[in-house]
Design a protein around this motif. Structure first.
Motif, PDB file in Angstrom:
ATOM      1  N   ASP A 257      34.573  -9.029  -3.247  1.00 44.17           N
ATOM      2  CA  ASP A 257      36.072  -9.216  -3.172  1.00 44.17           C
ATOM      3  C   ASP A 257      36.285  -9.577  -1.764  1.00 44.17           C
ATOM      4  O   ASP A 257      36.324  -8.576  -1.018  1.00 44.17           O
ATOM      5  N   ALA A 258      36.884 -10.823  -1.318  1.00 46.43           N
ATOM      6  CA  ALA A 258      37.232 -10.829   0.027  1.00 46.43           C
ATOM      7  C   ALA A 258      38.258 -10.267   0.514  1.00 46.43           C
ATOM      8  O   ALA A 258      38.545 -10.081   1.863  1.00 46.43           O
ATOM      9  N   LYS A 259      39.197 -10.170  -0.494  1.00 47.11           N
ATOM     10  CA  LYS A 259      40.448  -9.149  -0.281  1.00 47.11           C
ATOM     11  C   LYS A 259      40.151  -7.717   0.533  1.00 47.11           C
ATOM     12  O   LYS A 259      40.644  -7.148   1.113  1.00 47.11           O
ATOM     13  N   ALA A 260      39.165  -7.003  -0.247  1.00 41.08           N
ATOM     14  CA  ALA A 260      38.828  -5.789   0.015  1.00 41.08           C
ATOM     15  C   ALA A 260      38.067  -5.965   1.379  1.00 41.08           C
ATOM     16  O   ALA A 260      38.238  -4.881   2.328  1.00 41.08           O
ATOM     17  N   ASP A 261      37.346  -7.063   1.645  1.00 43.06           N
ATOM     18  CA  ASP A 261      36.621  -7.119   3.057  1.00 43.06           C
ATOM     19  C   ASP A 261      37.881  -7.332   4.080  1.00 43.06           C
ATOM     20  O   ASP A 261      37.695  -6.647   5.156  1.00 43.06           O
TER      21      ASP A 261
ATOM     22  N   ASN B 113      37.348   0.238   0.066  1.00 41.76           N
ATOM     23  CA  ASN B 113      37.247  -1.270   0.439  1.00 41.76           C
ATOM     24  C   ASN B 113      35.807  -1.576   0.785  1.00 41.76           C
ATOM     25  O   ASN B 113      35.554  -2.671   0.263  1.00 41.76           O
TER      26      ASN B 113
ATOM     27  N   LYS C 143      34.031  -1.672  -2.378  1.00 33.56           N
ATOM     28  CA  LYS C 143      34.433  -2.577  -3.434  1.00 33.56           C
ATOM     29  C   LYS C 143      33.783  -4.213  -2.936  1.00 33.56           C
ATOM     30  O   LYS C 143      33.270  -4.931  -3.786  1.00 33.56           O
ATOM     31  N   TYR C 144      33.980  -4.149  -1.595  1.00 32.25           N
ATOM     32  CA  TYR C 144      33.324  -5.557  -1.183  1.00 32.25           C
ATOM     33  C   TYR C 144      32.014  -5.611  -1.625  1.00 32.25           C
ATOM     34  O   TYR C 144      31.534  -6.721  -1.757  1.00 32.25           O
TER      35      TYR C 144
ATOM     36  N   ARG D  96      24.806  -7.801  -1.314  1.00 31.43           N
ATOM     37  CA  ARG D  96      25.686  -8.523  -0.422  1.00 31.43           C
ATOM     38  C   ARG D  96      25.331  -8.124   1.268  1.00 31.43           C
ATOM     39  O   ARG D  96      25.457  -8.864   1.863  1.00 31.43           O
TER      40      ARG D  96
ATOM     41  N   SER E  17      32.924 -10.337   7.651  1.00 33.27           N
ATOM     42  CA  SER E  17      32.671 -11.165   6.437  1.00 33.27           C
ATOM     43  C   SER E  17      31.426 -12.129   6.649  1.00 33.27           C
ATOM     44  O   SER E  17      31.022 -12.423   7.600  1.00 33.27           O
TER      45      SER E  17
ATOM     46  N   THR F 199      31.281  -6.231  -5.461  1.00 34.99           N
ATOM     47  CA  THR F 199      32.193  -7.290  -5.975  1.00 34.99           C
ATOM     48  C   THR F 199      32.288  -8.455  -5.137  1.00 34.99           C
ATOM     49  O   THR F 199      32.424  -9.685  -5.831  1.00 34.99           O
TER      50      THR F 199
END
Lengths: 410, 482
Positions: free
Chosen positions: A178-182, A169, A172-173, A396, B2, A176
């Protein structure tokens, strides 16, 4: 990763391999000469690389749960550490062998080190019979070789699944955004840490505490896990100090990262002292025959020198050094404190697991040096390989680091 | 972490539309309101609490005149409500220091609006806790014998006894907490002084503010002092409850003597402390309309702390079970069996329900921000932690070494009177605190404002600077409205 970084990492990796292989040759020679000693040295040496690998898993999860710049700066190191957990399975095999097989009972079972077992008296039926009053058939089953190995497989599997699930995950974050992976990394980390703490507690009971199967302490797992965290932080500090001038580390491996990691290391040193001393104090004041012999053994016959050494070099000296903010921020000095602590981690584990094998008092064998050199060297070699195999940074992550450095740090 | 969290502008920690001025007004009006306009709700709760104080008074008078025989303590249960309640209150007293010291050092900004009243709670809880061992001595007027001082009797305390360490640990803790609490209030007391309308308030707050003018030098010294006190308090968070756990663990009684007790007691204390913070914060937040300062984010974080510490406590229970079996000791095994199926087993299972099972609801985010659910879980933890101490103390003692002296314990009306009395006393003190003192740290909450994108009258010079960074300039700016 640019050429300079690659060259540096390659060089470090070669050195680690060279040292590790030299140690391994020593281990092989030692095994042919004195297999009992081989296993005893191997056992304590195994726990430090294990600490690096599992500490990385624990620290990653803690960082996902609580946030903090320290974890962002050391993230790639911890991630590479997680990737070495499958390798630890390989290094575990000699211990599994020791759990499952018994040498010829030529040495005789005198209740001390040289019974018909390699490391774990609890795997021996004769030992269980001799101590039946406190050693129930159920406990004998619990500590039997196949069950121990089965549990070990389960522990490793759970750590590998947790670790690689997080890595998947996180990757993936990184790639991409991807906030979901985060979100997943944090979602896994909550129950993941809980599960890790439990399984590691039982692994510590199985692999380390059971060298004296009649002794028990509810604190043991906690002390063990705190030690792993300490080893990992110390390792991360040393590693970062070796590469701090290189791309991409130079952008964030600055004094404040060292200060943050050193502060955590300082807290862990205190936690180690707190848990270790509490265990000692409680057992000392109760003075029960079931518990006290553990400390009696470790504070006599020469072992008291190591006990005092631990007090001074594993606690007092690093404590006072790390109390000073100037030292914590000093990226050229703090690695020395970290190195001292890693050495003391070996000494501590040695003091924890080796005494029952040496009933006549402390006698250090040359394998006690060869084994940690071999296992640490080979682990570092594998670790750097894992680190190189994946991008050292991502746009990122750079963004995150920039935000952390620019916005929130002072 | 995040990106959102990194760019967090703390808008989750403070309601929208606040300026530096509105924060001061909102928080100070609670305390500075004219006596005649004191809300009925406050009077009602304080009235009920006063009855508790009366009850405490009656109980203590009877206790001192008659002796501790009026309690239900007996042989073999020599420690009962007195120690249960001592440990329970001390535990509750842990959240304050944790929030103000540890979370400050960890730079957790969400602590700002709850730290002040958590600290107050700590101090009142420690007061309640202190009463129990003092009165349990039976002759509280001789309590100074606990202090080591050269005397004509040639008598010294037993330094090897954790009970004596308790005397030092708890009194140090009370002193440092008090200092921390009072010092933290000084800037806000100065705000009160400047905003007070009647003469008496002006003088009293003025005296308490010790001449604070908000000068850069004042802030600089203030920052240094708070960091020092935070550094001093942090080990105290660990030490007090560890020493309390030694009271038990250093002994031989099965159920008391286990090595994991110190960290497990500390976690239990934080667990109980946060539960009590929530129990108090939720009604206050609703009653005084403080949702802008104690936001859903605060509740969510406190719920997470409860969940985490609850799991550590559960880990402790689980290890006790495992090692009782693993040790092969028949006494340990009997203790566990007796816990699970003996005469007090309903209390054991209730504690497992309250401390281990119910808090698991907090895995679900929706429950972490639902006030009713939060209140339910925090009450369950308050009860569960009390039951835990009952089980540890009474259940372990009532089947001690000589089966011929096994017995049972049941509290008398005086045990209950004193326990409920201390709850009344605690509430009484707490109600006065929220009525008279700044229950939320005004200047610390103000630091959240510039970053939430709302510019106050005096602007937001602390941009780009972390609120926890404690630069004197940031504080001066934050305090600039008075």
């Amino acid at each position: 990763m640019n050429d300079q970084t690659r060259a540096k990492l390659d060089g470090m990796q070669r050195l680690a391999l060279f040292v590790g292989v030299a140690g391994l040759i020593g281990l092989v020679i030692g095994f042919t000469q004195n297999p009992h000693q081989f296993f005893q040295s191997y056992l304590f040496a195994f726990f430090i690389p294990l600490g690096f690998a599992l500490g990385s898993l624990g620290m990653t999860m803690i960082n996902y749960l609580t946030g903090g710049f320290w974890g962002l700066g050391a993230r790639r190191i911890f991630q590479a550490g997680i990737r070495t957990i499958p390798f630890m399975v390989l290094l575990f095999l000699p211990l599994a062998y020791a759990m499952l097989t018994h040498p010829e009972a030529a040495a005789g079972g005198d209740g001390h080190g040289a019974g018909s077992w390699w490391l774990y008296p609890g795997t021996d039926h004769a030992f269980a019979e001799a101590n039946r009053k406190v050693f129930s058939p159920e406990k004998e089953l619990w500590l039997s070789g196949p069950f121990m190995v089965g549990r070990a497989a389960f522990y490793f599997l759970s750590w590998i699944i947790t670790g690689f699930w997080i890595l998947k995950n996180a990757k993936k974050y990184d790639e991409t955004g991807d906030a979901k992976a985060d979100g997943m990394t944090r979602l896994i980390s909550g129950p993941g840490f809980l599960f890790f703490f439990l399984t590691m507690t039982f692994a510590a009971f199985d692999w380390a505490m059971s060298v004296q199967p009649l002794w028990f302490s509810t604190m043991y797992g906690v002390i063990f896990i705190v030690g792993q965290g300490l080893s990992t932080l110390a390792f991360a500090i040393i590693f970062l100090s070796r590469v701090k001038h290189l791309e991409p580390f130079k952008h964030f491996a600055k004094p404040n990262l060292f200060a943050d990691l050193a502060t955590l290391m300082f807290a862990t040193v205190m936690l180690w002292a707190y848990t270790s001393f509490s265990q000692f104090l409680i057992i000392w004041s109760a003075n029960l025959k079931e518990e006290a012999p553990w400390y009696v053994l470790r504070t006599s016959h020469g072992w008291q020198a190591i006990a005092i050494g631990l007090l001074v070099l594993h606690f007092a000296l690093p404590f006072f050094l790390l109390l000073m903010r100037r030292i914590k921020k000093d990226a050229s000095f703090v690695p020395f404190v970290a190195a001292l602590l890693i050495v003391m981690r070996f000494v501590d584990v040695y003091w924890q697991v080796a005494p029952p094998f040496q009933p006549d008092g402390l006698s250090v064998h040359w394998l006690d040096f060869a084994a940690p050199v071999a296992l640490t060297g080979i682990w570092v070699w594998y670790f750097i390989g894992r680190l190189k195999a994946h991008p050292l940074t991502s746009p990122r992550q750079e963004l995150q680091l920039e935000a952390a450095l620019g916005g929130a740090h002072h | 972490m995040s990106e959102k969290a990194l760019h967090d502008d703390h808008s989750e920690l403070i309601g929208p539309g606040h300026t530096l001025g509105t924060i001061t007004d909102k928080i100070s009006e609670i305390a500075l309101i004219e006596p005649k306009k004191t809300p009925i709700g406050w009077l009602a709760v304080t009235g009920i609490a006063s009855l508790g104080v009366l009850m405490l008074g009656v109980t203590v008078v009877n206790l001192v005149f008659t002796g501790i025989g009026i309690w239900g303590n007996n042989v073999p249960v020599g420690w009962a409500f007195d120690i249960i309640n001592f440990v329970w209150w001390i535990g509750i007293g842990h959240a304050g220091t944790l929030i103000s010291a540890v979370l400050m050092l960890l730079r957790q900004e969400w602590r700002t609006s709850i730290n002040r009243f958590a600290e107050a709670m700590t101090i009142f809880a420690v007061m309640c806790a202190g009463m129990f061992p003092l009165l349990h001595t039976g002759r509280p007027w001789l309590a100074f014998w606990l202090m080591p001082y050269p005397n004509t009797m040639g008598m010294w305390p037993q330094f090897r006894s954790p009970l004596i360490w308790d005397v030092f640990a708890v009194s140090t803790y009370a002193t440092v907490s008090m200092l921390f609490w009072y010092m933290g209030m000084i800037p806000d007391l100065a705000t009160f002084r400047d905003h007070a309308k009647n003469k008496i308030s002006k003088v009293v707050y003025g005296l308490l503010a010790m001449g604070w003018r908000g000068a850069a030098r004042h802030w600089d010294r203030y920052e240094t002092a708070s960091l020092l006190l935070a550094g001093l308090s942090t080990p105290l968070v660990l030490s007090v409850h560890s020493v309390v756990s030694f009271d038990f663990a250093a002994g031989l009684v099965p159920g008391w003597h286990t090595t994991v007790f110190p960290p497990y007691f500390v976690a239990g204390a934080i667990f109980a402390g946060f539960a009590m913070v929530l129990t108090l914060a939720l009604p206050i937040r609703a009653f005084y309309g403080l949702k802008d300062f104690i936001t859903d984010k605060h509740l969510d974080n406190m719920a997470k702390v409860l969940l985490a510490t609850g799991l550590i406590v559960t880990y402790g229970y689980a290890l006790e079970l495992f090692i009782a079996w693993y040790s092969g000791s028949p006494y340990e095994a009997y203790m566990i069996t007796n816990r699970m199926s003996g005469p007090y087993n309903h209390l054991y299972w209730s504690l497992i329900l309250c401390n281990c099972t119910i808090p698991q609801l907090f895995w679900i985010k929706r429950f972490r921000t639902n006030v009713w659910m939060l209140f339910f879980v925090s009450m369950s933890v308050n009860i569960g932690m009390w039951l835990e101490r009952f089980v540890i103390i009474v259940q372990s003692l009532h089947r001690d070494f000589l089966p011929s002296s096994w017995g049972m314990y049941s509290p008398t009306i005086w045990d209950w009177g004193m326990y409920i009395g201390t709850i009344g006393f605690f509430l009484f003190m707490f109600m006065h605190f929220i009525r008279l003192l700044p229950m939320i740290a005004i200047f610390e909450v103000k630091l959240l404002v510039p970053r939430s994108g709302v510019t106050g009258k005096s602007g937001g010079p602390s941009h780009g600077k972390k609120p926890g960074s404690h630069g004197p300039d940031a504080h001066t700016a934050g305090a600039g409205s008075h």
